[in-house]
Design a protein around this motif. Structure first.
Motif: not given
Length: 338
Positions: A293-302
């Motif tokens: 894994f080299v960049h980014g990520g996961v969030g939440e929307v609603r």
């Protein structure tokens, strides 16, 4: 669901021909939270001020609870305005009045008797978390506490609609989170419809059900918040979405990543309902490809996952190409694997 606020082909021009709002049509559902986002000068503040007739439309109609405000005289407009609360970026509190006095002001203006008004004001201060602060003055409060007073004052008349004019722009991130949590309670527990304007997409991501994006007085995109974030159609919307999410690397960052990682770089969007990220682990196992894994990520929307992950793939060249081809298969092409 019925509309609490409706804009029908609304235009607002100022002297000299400057058009701040240009043919806007929007419907704000009763009981919802609707955000209007845009850069400075996009016309969002003017749009908000049309709702309580602080500004008059040049053409078109603004309806609140089904009533066209332009058709109302001053006497008819007064009770409608009591159903519309408003909170401001810079709090707009009376410095010479106590916290309680600020919240009492709209109630006394509405003609409520003193004892009942005081009881209502104290109840509202308790709701916003300021019980016991009634005798203090605004200068004795933190920024977050002042905004809570602003929310209490706006809620004191029990409005159906709450207008928020950049309500968190003057606050630090932690206090912003607290005020947004309070506004969620206002919507969920009191059933108040919220129409807010902001230039912060994080506010929209956290609080809103639906969003409209404005540019040069026009609405360039609108819809359910998750869909607007996940699949922006306009470049302005895409830029705002990137500011609040883990985005794909831009070209300069992509080139820097290439200099640091010898393997094949791929960016995989994480979008609820799209299959690319779900297919990834199976493809890696099937073809014997390792990754970092080299960049980014996961969030939440609603409550739904959204983001991007950029990986370095390592393995036999044909195996790596097979993984990339699998991610870009026709059934997954909409996901936009890079």
């Amino acid at each position: 669901m019925s509309a609490a606020v409706e804009f029908r082909d609304v235009t607002k021009e100022f002297p000299g021909g400057a058009r701040a709002v240009d043919g806007v049509s929007l419907s704000v559902e009763a009981g919802g939270v609707f955000g209007v986002v845009g850069h400075s000068g996009a016309g969002k503040s003017t749009l908000l001020r049309l709702v309580n007739r602080l500004e008059e439309p040049t053409s078109g109609s603004v309806l609140v609870d089904g009533r066209d405000l332009a058709t109302l005289g001053e006497r008819e407009l007064r009770p409608v305005r009591r159903d519309i609360g408003m909170i401001f970026q810079q709090f707009n509190l009376f410095r010479s009045r106590t916290v309680l006095g600020n919240v009492l002001y709209p109630l006394r203006l509405a003609g409520m008797d003193r004892a009942r008004a005081r009881e209502r004001a104290e109840e509202t201060l308790e709701f916003v978390g300021l019980a016991g602060h009634g005798k203090r003055y605004p200068e004795q409060l933190s920024g977050g506490q002042r905004q809570r007073v602003g929310v209490a004052r706006a809620l004191a008349t029990r409005p159906k609609v709450l207008l928020c004019d950049e309500a968190t722009s003057a606050l630090d991130p932690q206090t912003t989170g607290e005020v947004l949590a309070l506004l969620r309670r206002v919507n969920r527990e009191l059933g108040v419809t919220i129409l807010l304007i902001t230039h912060e997409m994080e506010v929209v991501r956290t609080l809103c059900d639906r969003v409209a994006v404005m540019e040069d007085g026009r609405v360039v995109e609108s819809g359910e918040v998750y869909e607007v974030f996940a699949r922006p159609r306009h470049h302005t919307t895409a830029a705002f979405a990137r500011s609040a999410l883990h985005s794909a690397p831009d070209e300069p960052l992509w080139e820097r990543l290439r200099t640091r990682h010898a393997g094949r770089l791929v960016t995989v969007p994480v979008v609820d309902g799209e299959p690319a990220i779900d297919a990834l682990s199976g493809l890696l196992r099937t073809h014997g490809v390792d990754f970092t894994f080299v960049h980014g990520g996961v969030g939440e929307v609603r409550g739904r996952p959204l983001g991007n992950v950029t990986l370095e793939l390592r393995g036999a060249p044909e195996a790596v190409e097979a993984v990339v081809a699998g991610l870009n298969a026709p059934a997954r092409r909409e996901a936009g694997v890079r």
